[in-house]
Design a protein around this motif. Structure first.
Motif, mmCIF file in Angstrom:
data_model
loop_
_atom_site.group_PDB
_atom_site.id
_atom_site.type_symbol
_atom_site.label_atom_id
_atom_site.label_comp_id
_atom_site.label_asym_id
_atom_site.label_seq_id
_atom_site.Cartn_x
_atom_site.Cartn_y
_atom_site.Cartn_z
ATOM 1 N N GLU A 122 5.974 2.357 7.171
ATOM 2 C CA GLU A 122 4.924 1.453 6.728
ATOM 3 C C GLU A 122 3.594 2.200 6.748
ATOM 4 O OE1 GLU A 122 3.930 -3.146 7.676
ATOM 5 O OE2 GLU A 122 4.138 -1.804 9.377
ATOM 6 N N LEU A 123 3.030 2.431 5.551
ATOM 7 C CA LEU A 123 1.790 3.200 5.416
ATOM 8 C C LEU A 123 0.820 2.471 4.485
ATOM 9 C CD1 LEU A 123 3.698 6.523 4.893
ATOM 10 C CD2 LEU A 123 2.338 5.978 6.886
ATOM 11 N N PRO A 124 0.351 1.292 4.853
ATOM 12 C CA PRO A 124 -0.514 0.532 3.950
ATOM 13 C C PRO A 124 -1.870 1.202 3.748
ATOM 14 C CG PRO A 124 -0.448 -0.509 6.091
ATOM 15 C CD PRO A 124 0.550 0.607 6.122
ATOM 16 N N GLY A 125 -2.368 1.114 2.538
ATOM 17 C CA GLY A 125 -3.695 1.626 2.239
ATOM 18 C C GLY A 125 -3.762 3.118 1.989
ATOM 19 N N LEU A 126 -2.640 3.811 2.033
ATOM 20 C CA LEU A 126 -2.630 5.251 1.794
ATOM 21 C C LEU A 126 -2.084 5.542 0.402
ATOM 22 C CD1 LEU A 126 -1.238 6.632 5.166
ATOM 23 C CD2 LEU A 126 -3.570 6.741 4.352
ATOM 24 N N SER A 127 -2.602 6.585 -0.203
ATOM 25 C CA SER A 127 -2.033 7.036 -1.468
ATOM 26 C C SER A 127 -1.090 8.195 -1.188
ATOM 27 C CB SER A 127 -3.143 7.450 -2.442
ATOM 28 O OG SER A 127 -3.838 8.556 -1.933
ATOM 29 N N VAL B 214 6.034 13.414 9.488
ATOM 30 C CA VAL B 214 5.107 12.736 8.578
ATOM 31 C C VAL B 214 3.691 12.992 9.075
ATOM 32 C CG1 VAL B 214 4.422 10.528 7.590
ATOM 33 C CG2 VAL B 214 6.816 10.944 8.127
ATOM 34 N N PHE B 215 2.879 13.566 8.199
ATOM 35 C CA PHE B 215 1.471 13.821 8.488
ATOM 36 C C PHE B 215 0.664 13.071 7.441
ATOM 37 C CE2 PHE B 215 3.975 17.542 9.511
ATOM 38 C CZ PHE B 215 3.632 17.795 10.821
ATOM 39 N N GLY B 216 -0.473 12.555 7.828
ATOM 40 C CA GLY B 216 -1.305 11.852 6.867
ATOM 41 C C GLY B 216 -2.732 11.756 7.338
ATOM 42 N N GLU B 217 -3.551 11.316 6.393
ATOM 43 C CA GLU B 217 -4.961 11.108 6.707
ATOM 44 C C GLU B 217 -5.409 9.830 6.017
ATOM 45 O OE1 GLU B 217 -9.218 13.456 6.818
ATOM 46 O OE2 GLU B 217 -7.501 14.397 5.867
ATOM 47 N N ARG B 218 -6.022 8.970 6.803
ATOM 48 C CA ARG B 218 -6.498 7.689 6.291
ATOM 49 C C ARG B 218 -7.989 7.785 6.037
ATOM 50 N NH1 ARG B 218 -4.048 2.985 6.592
ATOM 51 N NH2 ARG B 218 -2.589 3.804 8.110
ATOM 52 N N LYS B 219 -8.379 7.412 4.823
ATOM 53 C CA LYS B 219 -9.795 7.366 4.458
ATOM 54 C C LYS B 219 -10.036 5.994 3.832
ATOM 55 C CE LYS B 219 -9.315 12.131 3.148
ATOM 56 N NZ LYS B 219 -9.142 13.017 2.025
ATOM 57 N N SER B 220 -10.879 5.214 4.450
ATOM 58 C CA SER B 220 -11.098 3.862 3.970
ATOM 59 C C SER B 220 -12.553 3.467 4.201
ATOM 60 C CB SER B 220 -10.154 2.922 4.721
ATOM 61 O OG SER B 220 -10.573 1.607 4.671
#
Length: 150
Positions: A57-62, A77-83
């Motif tokens: 579940e990764l809401p708001g990520l592209s 899984v690596f990610g970065e959230r920018k909002s």
């Protein structure tokens, strides 16, 4: 004047609450919400005879904000959230930024063919199909039920 019974454990309980609040954000994995920001994505694993299905579940990520690496025995899984959120009220603008990097390593219960993984990302849900190796598909263990000698 009223008598109040002294409870020495009350001070220890207060100390325990303070220590717990210090470490509350470092528990892994955690799906705690902090201002609509998920520190570690929630995951669901389902195993079939041929594959392991992983939902994240990764809401708001592209998709460009995610980096997924699959080995034979784990998914990284690596990610970065920018909002950014802007609201205007009576001529006052309020802007809030939520950002940060996260990572999660999900160990797998069986060896997989990491060269044949398929992925689908839609509406904030990452769906990975991880096909098992032929050795894992054909793995049958014979259980010997011997009666103990009397």
């Amino acid at each position: 004047m009223a008598l109040v019974r002294y409870n020495p454990w009350q001070e220890l309980n207060a100390l325990e609450r303070q220590i717990n609040s210090l470490f509350a954000d470092t528990r892994v994995p955690s799906a705690r919400f902090d201002r609509d920001f998920i520190r570690v994505p929630a995951a669901e694993l389902q195993e079939t005879d041929d594959a392991i299905l992983l939902l994240l579940e990764l809401p708001g990520l592209s998709a460009k904000d995610l980096d997924i690496q699959v080995t034979e025995d784990a998914v990284h899984v690596f990610g970065e959230r920018k909002s950014e959120t802007k609201t205007e009220n009576n001529g006052t603008t309020k802007s809030e930024f939520y950002y940060g990097k996260f990572q999660r390593v999900i160990p797998l219960s069986a060896r997989i063919q990491n060269t044949n993984v398929t992925a689908d990302y839609k509406d904030g849900i990452l769906n990975l199909t991880l096909p098992k190796t032929e050795q894992e598909k054909n793995k049958v263990v014979k259980v010997n039920l011997e009666q103990p000698a009397a």
